[in-house]
Scaffold this motif. Structure first.
Motif, mmCIF file in Angstrom:
data_model
loop_
_atom_site.group_PDB
_atom_site.id
_atom_site.type_symbol
_atom_site.label_atom_id
_atom_site.label_comp_id
_atom_site.label_asym_id
_atom_site.label_seq_id
_atom_site.Cartn_x
_atom_site.Cartn_y
_atom_site.Cartn_z
ATOM 1 N N VAL A 9 0.856 -1.191 -0.043
ATOM 2 C CA VAL A 9 -0.186 0.138 0.023
ATOM 3 C C VAL A 9 0.740 1.275 0.000
ATOM 4 N N ASP A 10 1.843 1.124 0.843
ATOM 5 C CA ASP A 10 2.870 2.434 0.750
ATOM 6 C C ASP A 10 3.465 2.653 -0.553
ATOM 7 N N ALA A 11 3.847 1.495 -1.377
ATOM 8 C CA ALA A 11 3.975 1.829 -2.708
ATOM 9 C C ALA A 11 3.011 2.387 -3.708
ATOM 10 N N LEU A 12 1.908 2.036 -3.520
ATOM 11 C CA LEU A 12 0.698 2.574 -4.125
ATOM 12 C C LEU A 12 0.623 4.103 -3.883
ATOM 13 N N ILE A 15 3.329 5.887 -5.785
ATOM 14 C CA ILE A 15 3.019 5.891 -6.964
ATOM 15 C C ILE A 15 1.861 7.153 -7.370
ATOM 16 N N ALA A 16 0.723 7.061 -6.438
ATOM 17 C CA ALA A 16 -0.188 7.964 -6.650
ATOM 18 C C ALA A 16 -0.074 9.675 -6.264
ATOM 19 N N TYR A 17 0.646 9.548 -5.144
ATOM 20 C CA TYR A 17 0.858 11.060 -4.875
ATOM 21 C C TYR A 17 2.242 11.579 -5.112
ATOM 22 N N ARG A 26 5.264 -4.744 -10.092
ATOM 23 C CA ARG A 26 4.984 -5.534 -8.565
ATOM 24 C C ARG A 26 4.597 -4.162 -7.802
ATOM 25 N N CYS A 27 4.034 -4.536 -6.804
ATOM 26 C CA CYS A 27 3.558 -3.425 -5.721
ATOM 27 C C CYS A 27 4.579 -2.871 -4.983
ATOM 28 N N THR A 39 10.188 13.650 -3.043
ATOM 29 C CA THR A 39 9.124 12.733 -2.806
ATOM 30 C C THR A 39 8.497 12.950 -1.571
ATOM 31 N N LEU A 40 9.333 13.047 -0.571
ATOM 32 C CA LEU A 40 8.775 13.305 1.012
ATOM 33 C C LEU A 40 7.937 14.613 0.832
ATOM 34 N N ASP A 41 8.393 15.805 0.146
ATOM 35 C CA ASP A 41 7.617 17.031 -0.047
ATOM 36 C C ASP A 41 6.171 16.581 -0.656
#
Length: 80
Positions: A9-12, A15-17, A26-27, A39-41
């Motif tokens: 879920v963290d990978a999703l 990817i989304a945000y 793969r996920c 990425t963190l921002d």
């Protein structure tokens, strides 16, 4: 090189945000160290909380040369 990666879920969410690409169909998603702040921002700007676990080093937990079997464990630190 140093690379940050996440699974499930963290990978999703990354990817989304944060606009990262999935890895190997793969996920799984990640980014190199040079892109971690952007990425963190992106994730925090979307209202998400972020925690980063960083591998420190591989530690040999064996008992020296007399030990027939050694186990290697990865040490991790949490950064919030």
């Amino acid at each position: 090189g140093e690379f940050y990666e996440t699974y499930g879920v963290d990978a999703l969410m990354m990817i989304a945000y944060a606009g990262l690409n999935p890895m190997a169909n793969r996920c799984k998603a990640g980014c190199p160290m040079r892109n971690i702040q952007a990425t963190l921002d992106a994730l925090t700007h979307a209202g998400l909380s972020v925690a980063v676990y960083e591998e420190i080093a591989v530690v040999d937990t064996g008992k020296g040369r007399s030990s027939l079997k050694t186990t290697k464990a990865k040490e991790r630190e949490l950064y919030q």
